[in-house]
Write an enzyme that holds these catalytic residues in place. Sequence first.
Site, PDB file in Angstrom:
ATOM      1  N   GLY A  86      16.543 -39.616 -19.331  1.00 30.32           N
ATOM      2  CA  GLY A  86      17.922 -39.911 -19.734  1.00 30.32           C
ATOM      3  C   GLY A  86      18.839 -39.900 -18.533  1.00 30.32           C
ATOM      4  O   GLY A  86      18.417 -40.251 -17.419  1.00 30.32           O
ATOM      5  N   GLU A  87      20.077 -39.522 -18.739  1.00 29.29           N
ATOM      6  CA  GLU A  87      21.121 -39.426 -17.698  1.00 29.29           C
ATOM      7  C   GLU A  87      21.560 -40.797 -17.172  1.00 29.29           C
ATOM      8  O   GLU A  87      22.572 -40.901 -16.503  1.00 29.29           O
ATOM      9  CB  GLU A  87      20.657 -38.605 -16.477  1.00 29.29           C
ATOM     10  N   GLY A  88      20.785 -41.847 -17.426  1.00 28.38           N
ATOM     11  CA  GLY A  88      21.052 -43.149 -16.806  1.00 28.38           C
ATOM     12  C   GLY A  88      20.036 -43.482 -15.733  1.00 28.38           C
ATOM     13  O   GLY A  88      20.126 -44.530 -15.081  1.00 28.38           O
TER      14      GLY A  88
END
Length: 578
Positions: free
Chosen positions: A544-546
Amino acid sequence: MPDGHRYPAEQRDAVYRVIAERRDVRRGFLPDPVPADVLGRVLAAAHQAPSVGFSQPWDFIVITDRARRERIAALARRHRDEFAADLPGARARAFDRLKIESILDTPVNIVVSCDRTRGGRHTLGRHVQPRTADFSSVLAVANLWLAARAEGLGVGWVSFFDERELAAELGLPAHLEVIAYLCVGYVADFAAEPELAMAGWARRRPVSWAVHAEEFGRRGLPGEEPVDPLAEVTAAIAPPDAEAMAAARERQDRMTKPRGSLGVLEDVSVRLAGLAGSCPPPLPEPACVAIFAADHGVHAQGVSPWPQEVTAQMVANFLAGGAVVNAFAAQAGAEVAVVDIGVAAELDPVPGLLPRKIAPGTADFTAGPAMTREQATAALTAGIEIARDLVAAGNRCLITGDMGIANTTASAALICAFTDADPAVATGRGTGIDAVTYARKIEVICRGLQLHRPDPADPVGVLAALGGFEHAALAGLILGAAALRVPVILDGVIAGAAALAAAALAPDAVAACFAGHRSAEPGHAIALEYLGLHPLVDLGLRLGEGTGALLALPLLQSAARALRDVATFDSAGVSDKA
Ligand SMILES: Cc1cc2nc3c(=O)[nH]c(=O)nc-3n(C[C@H](O)[C@H](O)[C@H](O)COP(=O)(O)O)c2cc1C
């Protein structure tokens, strides 16, 4: 006649003209001196500015001495270099091309200061708002700037200074503050638009985004119905431009390479052209990853081994630059913006954090709706506005990021609601959970779906029932970007779930979406297939997080650059295949 004091049309036009044509000027100054009488008129105009309690807190220091200006220019250069060193790749390159001061190119520099003590303790109005003294000096700057334009003089405001360092150079007493450093001189020409807009650094926001009726958020120009940003963007989202796509396809076939040899990147370039409505499309840079962070009531059901506090702790890590997303963003030359859209903890204000908290976490969706419809709409709107702000700030590519302990549970629930997938198939192990927790997670999602019986034709209702604030805000970000025809690189399963909501609200929004990667979460593949998007990288990431989307940024950029820069058979004199 209520308008009996109105100026004659020609004089009114002159007032509006000077307002429209005032420019911050940095280039094209002429060496000609500014006559004393002209300078005197401009300063007298500045001195007529409104001021709090009529305190007239300004002073004007007129500087012409070359040696002093050289010392001041050296101060500004140092801060310019410090600022440049802090910028992500594409921004740093763009900044390098900008001129930010003309201290030595102009014959006169004027410093406008503020004395916050002038007028004494009972200065009317300043007693509750000390900042009004500074505002008054800024109004003097505005008067000066407009009068200068009418005189044909360019003015450039330089703020690359440590205020006290500059004050020392000017011999300012300790109780005086520098408000503005202005470079003034005749110019070869006035630009039609702000130099920063012409350089693509930032864009002008439409006036309709800035005007609210009665209450903040009721946007609308006088005489018009208040506009709902969600309705506005969904109405503005249009299909891709078929002509630009055809031109891109045709150009790909004429480029000096075998037809189709760029594989998926050819499709990416065609989609970018269709979205931009031009061939070649603009390069998708600068880029910014917006990490939407929020907490989830369903965490209480024991769907994650991680404590909820980790959401806030990771936000602090993003802001300190210590997370994987920071490393990948630095490598790809992207900016990182962190949005508190619903973190349970109170977060301290720090640069880089956008405080947009709807509520301190959603409610547990096994007990009732995760949020109200109003909250879902507010989060969608926050996402739309962040897209607008980031694009107005000059970004040409947005990247989705997210952080929220338990958000893979909400994502799987949303994916099931929108695609009718089986929770046993769509649910993944998130951060890595044991068999017991995994079985519970599936059961929790089933209970949520049974309780709410979500209707995919009512995407706001689905988001409210099962979603997280980050899902709703990410859906808003996608819609906002799509309306502005700016590409969005989707990260993993959270973005996939948000994109399903965006697509349900405006099907053509998918044209703005590029699937950065395929996450290890099974629901992600289901979402991508439903949306008809093909992941650009597939590395088994599940962070996640980008992070996954950031890895795809150079692929989008390469696809656009190839379409723009590669020679064609005819232009390069290379023989095409027989
Ligand atoms: C408070 C303030 C500080 C500014 N500081 C700088 C600066 O340090 N360097 C610069 O090049 N422009 C500076 N500007 C100019 C802005 O970039 C410019 O006003 C903006 O891009 C809009 O363009 P326009 O003034 O031509 O309409 C400053 C403007 C203001 C109002």
